[in-house]
Design a protein around this motif. Structure first.
Motif, short mmCIF file in Angstrom:
data_model
loop_
_atom_site.label_atom_id
_atom_site.label_comp_id
_atom_site.label_asym_id
_atom_site.label_seq_id
_atom_site.Cartn_x
_atom_site.Cartn_y
_atom_site.Cartn_z
N ASP A 93 4.51 4.08 11.81
CA ASP A 93 5.31 2.92 12.26
C ASP A 93 5.18 2.11 11.17
N ILE A 94 6.49 1.65 10.78
CA ILE A 94 6.23 0.54 9.46
C ILE A 94 7.24 -0.57 10.03
N ARG A 95 6.96 -1.81 9.44
CA ARG A 95 7.66 -2.90 9.59
C ARG A 95 8.89 -3.01 8.68
N ASP A 96 8.58 -2.69 7.42
CA ASP A 96 9.63 -2.64 6.31
C ASP A 96 9.25 -1.85 5.11
N TYR A 97 10.26 -1.33 4.56
CA TYR A 97 10.16 -0.57 3.20
C TYR A 97 11.04 -1.08 2.30
N PRO A 104 10.70 -2.38 -2.37
CA PRO A 104 10.35 -2.09 -3.69
C PRO A 104 8.89 -2.10 -3.94
N GLY A 105 8.31 -3.05 -3.14
CA GLY A 105 6.70 -2.88 -3.29
C GLY A 105 6.05 -1.72 -2.33
N GLY A 106 7.02 -0.90 -1.60
CA GLY A 106 6.39 0.16 -0.72
C GLY A 106 6.57 -0.18 0.65
N LEU A 107 5.55 0.41 1.30
CA LEU A 107 5.49 0.08 2.90
C LEU A 107 4.66 -1.08 3.29
N ARG A 108 5.35 -1.43 4.37
CA ARG A 108 4.84 -2.73 4.81
C ARG A 108 4.05 -2.50 6.12
N ASN A 109 3.08 -2.82 6.44
CA ASN A 109 2.28 -2.45 7.62
C ASN A 109 2.54 -1.13 8.28
N PRO A 110 2.12 -0.16 7.37
CA PRO A 110 2.37 1.29 8.06
C PRO A 110 1.05 1.55 9.15
#
Length: 98
Positions: A66-70, A72-78
């Protein structure tokens, strides 16, 4: 996690939460069995420099995260949700997830 670009795998992030202690041990044992001496990704030095000691594995396990967002910086809160043995690793690309 990987993104296939021109047939090469690229590191786009990692997951460090969502595992139980027992699940972490079990998954670790599976990964140990898949260890290989060389990197399966296009820019191995970047990943190795960022993470220190690296154990390379054959990328054949598929997991649900589950990710919050993806971006340019990569995955957010995976967060790890479980394994997906029903999916073919070669059929899972970043484009297929968006």
């Amino acid at each position: 996690m990987w993104d296939l670009i021109q047939g090469l795998q690229h590191h786009i992030g990692h997951v460090g939460t969502g595992f139980t202690q027992a699940g972490r041990r079990q998954f670790g044992a599976q990964l140990t069995a898949l260890e290989r001496p060389t990197s399966p990704i296009a820019a191995e030095s970047a990943a190795a420099e960022q993470h220190g000691v690296v154990h390379w594995v054959d990328p054949i396990l598929v997991v649900d995260i589950d990710i919050r967002d993806y971006g340019p910086g990569g995955l957010r809160n995976p967060s790890y949700k479980g394994q997906r043995p029903d999916l073919d690793p070669e059929g899972v690309t970043l484009d297929s997830l968006q």
